[in-house]
Design a protein around this motif. Structure first.
Motif, PDB file in Angstrom:
ATOM      1  N   MET A 162      26.872  47.876  32.085  1.00 42.08           N
ATOM      2  CA  MET A 162      28.086  47.492  32.794  1.00 42.08           C
ATOM      3  C   MET A 162      29.140  48.585  32.726  1.00 42.08           C
ATOM      4  SD  MET A 162      28.721  44.920  34.578  1.00 42.08           S
ATOM      5  CE  MET A 162      30.037  45.212  35.735  1.00 42.08           C
TER       6      MET A 162
ATOM      7  N   LEU B 133      30.674  49.483  29.851  1.00 40.29           N
ATOM      8  CA  LEU B 133      31.624  49.227  28.770  1.00 40.29           C
ATOM      9  C   LEU B 133      31.368  50.133  27.572  1.00 40.29           C
ATOM     10  CD1 LEU B 133      31.615  45.312  28.914  1.00 40.29           C
ATOM     11  CD2 LEU B 133      33.594  46.761  29.371  1.00 40.29           C
TER      12      LEU B 133
ATOM     13  N   GLU C 239      33.070  53.950  36.045  1.00 41.38           N
ATOM     14  CA  GLU C 239      33.853  52.912  35.387  1.00 41.38           C
ATOM     15  C   GLU C 239      33.329  51.508  35.704  1.00 41.38           C
ATOM     16  OE1 GLU C 239      36.682  53.125  33.549  1.00 41.38           O
ATOM     17  OE2 GLU C 239      36.863  55.303  33.559  1.00 41.38           O
ATOM     18  N   VAL C 240      33.684  50.573  34.824  1.00 42.54           N
ATOM     19  CA  VAL C 240      33.306  49.175  35.007  1.00 42.54           C
ATOM     20  C   VAL C 240      33.687  48.686  36.404  1.00 42.54           C
ATOM     21  CG1 VAL C 240      33.628  46.840  34.155  1.00 42.54           C
ATOM     22  CG2 VAL C 240      33.731  48.747  32.563  1.00 42.54           C
ATOM     23  N   GLU C 241      34.942  48.977  36.784  1.00 39.77           N
ATOM     24  CA  GLU C 241      35.467  48.451  38.039  1.00 39.77           C
ATOM     25  C   GLU C 241      34.629  48.918  39.216  1.00 39.77           C
ATOM     26  OE1 GLU C 241      37.285  50.291  35.872  1.00 39.77           O
ATOM     27  OE2 GLU C 241      38.305  48.637  34.852  1.00 39.77           O
TER      28      GLU C 241
ATOM     29  N   VAL D  38      31.391  47.001  39.354  1.00 38.73           N
ATOM     30  CA  VAL D  38      31.617  45.687  39.948  1.00 38.73           C
ATOM     31  C   VAL D  38      31.610  45.814  41.474  1.00 38.73           C
ATOM     32  CG1 VAL D  38      33.271  43.796  40.205  1.00 38.73           C
ATOM     33  CG2 VAL D  38      32.934  44.845  37.970  1.00 38.73           C
TER      34      VAL D  38
ATOM     35  N   LEU E 202      28.505  41.115  35.107  1.00 39.95           N
ATOM     36  CA  LEU E 202      28.065  40.688  33.777  1.00 39.95           C
ATOM     37  C   LEU E 202      28.767  39.390  33.378  1.00 39.95           C
ATOM     38  CD1 LEU E 202      26.791  41.148  30.914  1.00 39.95           C
ATOM     39  CD2 LEU E 202      28.823  42.475  30.364  1.00 39.95           C
TER      40      LEU E 202
ATOM     41  N   GLU F 270      34.662  35.494  27.950  1.00 39.75           N
ATOM     42  CA  GLU F 270      35.875  36.233  28.360  1.00 39.75           C
ATOM     43  C   GLU F 270      36.585  35.585  29.543  1.00 39.75           C
ATOM     44  OE1 GLU F 270      36.620  38.477  26.256  1.00 39.75           O
ATOM     45  OE2 GLU F 270      34.863  39.611  25.629  1.00 39.75           O
TER      46      GLU F 270
ATOM     47  N   PHE G 288      38.074  39.177  42.849  1.00 41.49           N
ATOM     48  CA  PHE G 288      39.175  40.142  42.989  1.00 41.49           C
ATOM     49  C   PHE G 288      38.746  41.436  43.670  1.00 41.49           C
ATOM     50  CE2 PHE G 288      41.650  43.786  41.585  1.00 41.49           C
ATOM     51  CZ  PHE G 288      42.913  43.385  41.977  1.00 41.49           C
ATOM     52  N   HIS G 289      37.594  41.954  43.252  1.00 42.68           N
ATOM     53  CA  HIS G 289      37.210  43.249  43.805  1.00 42.68           C
ATOM     54  C   HIS G 289      36.947  43.162  45.305  1.00 42.68           C
ATOM     55  CE1 HIS G 289      35.654  47.268  44.108  1.00 42.68           C
ATOM     56  NE2 HIS G 289      36.140  47.491  42.907  1.00 42.68           N
TER      57      HIS G 289
ATOM     58  N   ARG H 248      40.286  42.949  47.030  1.00 41.42           N
ATOM     59  CA  ARG H 248      40.937  44.244  47.076  1.00 41.42           C
ATOM     60  C   ARG H 248      40.327  45.135  48.149  1.00 41.42           C
ATOM     61  NH1 ARG H 248      41.865  48.817  42.455  1.00 41.42           N
ATOM     62  NH2 ARG H 248      43.569  49.772  43.586  1.00 41.42           N
TER      63      ARG H 248
ATOM     64  N   TYR I  64      47.115  39.462  43.446  1.00 36.85           N
ATOM     65  CA  TYR I  64      47.462  40.612  42.605  1.00 36.85           C
ATOM     66  C   TYR I  64      48.289  40.181  41.391  1.00 36.85           C
ATOM     67  CZ  TYR I  64      45.434  44.206  45.501  1.00 36.85           C
ATOM     68  OH  TYR I  64      44.533  45.005  46.142  1.00 36.85           O
TER      69      TYR I  64
ATOM     70  N   ASN J 289      43.275  38.582  29.067  1.00 36.19           N
ATOM     71  CA  ASN J 289      41.972  39.020  28.567  1.00 36.19           C
ATOM     72  C   ASN J 289      41.563  40.301  29.286  1.00 36.19           C
ATOM     73  OD1 ASN J 289      39.241  39.427  28.041  1.00 36.19           O
ATOM     74  ND2 ASN J 289      38.860  37.254  27.811  1.00 36.19           N
TER      75      ASN J 289
ATOM     76  N   ARG K 288      38.575  43.385  33.365  1.00 35.29           N
ATOM     77  CA  ARG K 288      37.807  44.560  33.797  1.00 35.29           C
ATOM     78  C   ARG K 288      36.491  44.138  34.436  1.00 35.29           C
ATOM     79  NH1 ARG K 288      36.879  49.349  29.982  1.00 35.29           N
ATOM     80  NH2 ARG K 288      36.692  50.392  31.980  1.00 35.29           N
TER      81      ARG K 288
ATOM     82  N   MET L 103      35.950  41.675  36.154  1.00 39.80           N
ATOM     83  CA  MET L 103      36.190  41.187  37.504  1.00 39.80           C
ATOM     84  C   MET L 103      36.559  42.338  38.442  1.00 39.80           C
ATOM     85  SD  MET L 103      35.694  38.054  37.013  1.00 39.80           S
ATOM     86  CE  MET L 103      34.629  38.534  35.676  1.00 39.80           C
ATOM     87  N   GLY L 104      36.551  43.557  37.906  1.00 38.72           N
ATOM     88  CA  GLY L 104      36.917  44.695  38.734  1.00 38.72           C
ATOM     89  C   GLY L 104      38.417  44.928  38.792  1.00 38.72           C
TER      90      GLY L 104
END
Ligand SMILES: Nc1ncnc2c1ncn2[C@@H]1O[C@H](COP(=O)(O)OP(=O)(O)O)[C@@H](O)[C@H]1O
Ligand SMILES: [Mg+2]
Lengths: 251, 349
Positions: free
Chosen positions: A57, A59, A78-80, A83, A89, A95, A111-112, A115, B224, B234, B239, B241-242
């Motif tokens: 992932m 991390l 990066e993680v983002e 995703v 994950l 979490e 979210f991603h 965005r 946002y 958290n 992270r 979740m992007g």
């Protein structure tokens, strides 16, 4: 001609090494997941299963090759970004955003996509609710007030909101009652119908080998055995170490 | 006791308290998202006020240059990283995102005659001011806090102190040691019974209330805003979740700069502000934020209003001890907080 029938690999890991400081937690691990497959990694506590998923992932830093849908995933990605490429994950610790509602947790799962300008989260949420009706009943409740099983469902639902290509589940059965575990694995099997590929990490070898197509056994950071899950389930070494108790019962 | 005086002091206290409340909200936000106790918050207040004053004097404010230089630094670093990883597609966004606005404003302001700049309509001057000061937030996050995002709270605090001193020093360079006042948004006063409310007072109260409402909607209703809250709740979960920690940090410092600059613009017609005036103002917001345990937005805001009122009444009854009384408030508050709230560990599960 033949290649058209053979599902393409989604993830191909070769010689993956991960270290915490000087201590190596994973040593030359190689595995492969093909499109639409459920692949499980079983192994005892401390074998390095969580480490494996965390590295994939992004991390944790790693050495070795990770090819994801054909291109190389460098350790620096990066993680983002992962995703964004469809890797998701569900971590061992879930979490969740404890003080936010179930609905907001799910929304943030998308979210991603949001965005990137994809505004289909309402539709996706309905699909997730169809899979987990319990979450719909609890949609306005804070995530922190859910039961253990519901939390796992929310964590999985939240991950599905990202519409992943490869879903990685870290011990989804951890700490749950047998009935709930059954329910969770039923859903994992159901997810297969949607075409998502799944990398399932478990200590509960029996349940994992039942839903998976292929399995790997991880012991002290190295793959000690691998094979189609029905073969693994019949392998005496697996039976003795991982299915021991239940194996005696059925014998 | 004279009711008139009591009301007058209350009005004063409420007006200042509203500003402290805005700053307290910014401090809580930045701390929740980045774990930084953001001491330089007050510098945004001073920069906002003095930048507006410079524009009204027909001068090019030094803060524009600061924005341009920080922008260039970020473009060099991020651009270099993008080049190294062969990610050329990201270059235009890096340049435009970090340097676009500062360069446009530099061109715009230096292109105007001094008289024309000073004669611009006040809303435009305020817009220019915000356009100059707000980008400083994300740029400073990128350069100062992003590289040490995983450091301990203590390291982050020390760096925040250093940044605070640096910004005060730069303030002296940009604006000199004299104080400035800006024109009020509108002249005149409103009479309600025994109360005479200056228009600027009403502007402050109105703008603070509006901003708090906007922040509420932002955090409760927008994706946002929720993402920012999620990062605060958290970090790892966010992270996954992007939601990038970097984006959240830049966003929170951008909001902090906006709140600070707007506060400066609002108070500068009421009080003469100097390059280092931001510190005391920010510190009073900080007392409010502490009352809220650096965690609760409504308690922080109410605490800050309380600070404003306390300050106003003590300045009348014991003016020599005004600051002492306000800052001593922090001691019973800390005692009370440590007795009532359970301790929150950094590594909470
Ligand atoms: N953050 C860490 N720092 C140092 N060692 C760790 C850390 N996390 C895990 N380990 C070690 O790495 C090994 C693998 O751990 P883990 O991946 O969590 O195993 P599993 O998930 O299979 O139970 C264990 O020996 C564990 O003690
Ligand atoms: Mg584990």
């Amino acid at each position: 001609m033949n290649a058209a029938h053979e599902p393409k690999p989604v993830l191909e890991v070769s010689d993956l090494c991960v270290a915490y400081g000087k201590v190596e937690a994973l040593h030359k691990v190689s595995l492969r997941i093909r499109e639409g497959e459920i692949v499980t990694v079983i192994g005892p506590n401390g074998a390095g299963k969580t480490t494996l998923l965390s590295a994939l992932m992004g991390l944790l830093p790693y050495r070795g090759e990770v090819a994801y849908v054909g291109h190389n995933l460098d350790a620096h990605v990066e993680v983002e970004e992962r995703v964004g490429q469809g890797l998701t994950l569900v971590p061992e610790k879930r979490e969740l955003f404890a003080e936010m509602s179930v609905e907001d947790n799910l929304l943030l799962g998308a979210f991603h996509r949001y965005r990137s300008g994809l505004r289909d989260h309402a539709q996706t949420m309905e699909e997730v609710f169809a899979l987990f009706p319990r979450l719909k009943e609890r949609r306005t409740q804070a995530a922190g007030t859910l039961s253990g099983g519901e939390r796992q469902m929310l964590a999985m639902g939240r991950a599905l909101m990202a519409k992943p290509k490869l879903l990685m589940l870290d011990e989804p059965s951890l700490g749950l009652a047998p009935l709930i575990i059954k329910e969770i694995f039923r859903i994992v099997a159901e997810l297969k119908q949607t075409g998502v590929s799944i990398l399932l990490v478990e200590q509960n070898a029996r349940a994992a080998l039942q839903v998976a197509d292929y399995g790997y056994v991880l012991e002290t950071g190295e793959v000690s055995l691998e094979g189609p899950s029905h073969e693994l389930a019949d392998d005496p070494r697996v039976i003795e170490t991982y299915l021991g108790l239940g194996g005696k019962k059925t014998a | 006791m004279d009711l008139q005086i009591l009301l007058l002091l209350g009005q004063d206290g409420l007006t200042n308290g509203a500003i402290y409340a805005l700053l307290a909200l910014a401090l809580v936000l930045v701390f929740a998202v980045t774990r930084v106790i953001f001491l330089p918050q007050g510098e945004f207040v001073a920069y906002g006020a003095l930048t507006l004053a410079a524009i009204q004097a027909g001068k090019l404010p030094g803060t524009v240059w600061l924005a341009v230089i920080l922008g260039i630094a970020v473009v060099l670093i991020d651009g270099g990283l993008a080049l190294k990883s062969g990610n050329l597609k990201r270059l235009p966004r890096i340049v435009l995102g970090n340097l676009g606005l500062p360069l446009v404003l530099l061109g715009l302001i230096s292109g105007l005659e001094a008289e024309a700049l000073a004669a611009l309509a006040l809303p435009l001057q305020i817009l220019l001011t915000l356009g100059i000061v707000v980008p400083l937030g994300p740029l400073l996050y990128r350069l100062v806090f992003q590289p040490i995002a995983e450091a301990s709270s203590l390291v982050l605090l020390i760096v925040a102190v250093a940044l605070h001193m640096t910004l005060i020093g730069l303030g002296l360079v940009f604006f000199g040691a004299e104080g400035f006042r800006t024109q009020p948004f509108s002249d005149g006063a409103l009479e309600i019974g025994p109360l005479l409310l200056q228009h600027q007072t009403l502007w402050i109260l109105f703008a603070s209330a509006a901003l708090i409402a906007v922040l509420y909607v932002l955090f409760e209703r927008t994706v946002y805003g929720k993402a920012l809250r999620a990062t605060a709740l958290n970090r790892t979960g966010a992270r996954l979740m992007g939601i990038s920690t970097t984006m959240a940090g830049k966003l929170s410092l951008g909001l902090a700069a906006f709140i600070g600059a707007l506060s400066g613009v609002l108070v500068s017609p009421m009080t003469t502000l100097y390059y280092d005036s931001g510190f005391l103002i920010g510190l009073k917001g900080f007392v409010g934020a502490i009352i809220g345990g650096l965690a609760s937005y409504p308690v922080a805001a109410l605490g800050a209003v309380l600070v404003g009122l306390l300050e106003s009444y003590s300045s009348f009854y014991a003016s020599a001890f005004k600051e002492v009384i306000v800052f001593t408030l922090i001691i019973p508050v800390l005692v009370w907080r440590s007795l009532t709230s359970h301790h929150v560990e950094e590594e909470e599960e």
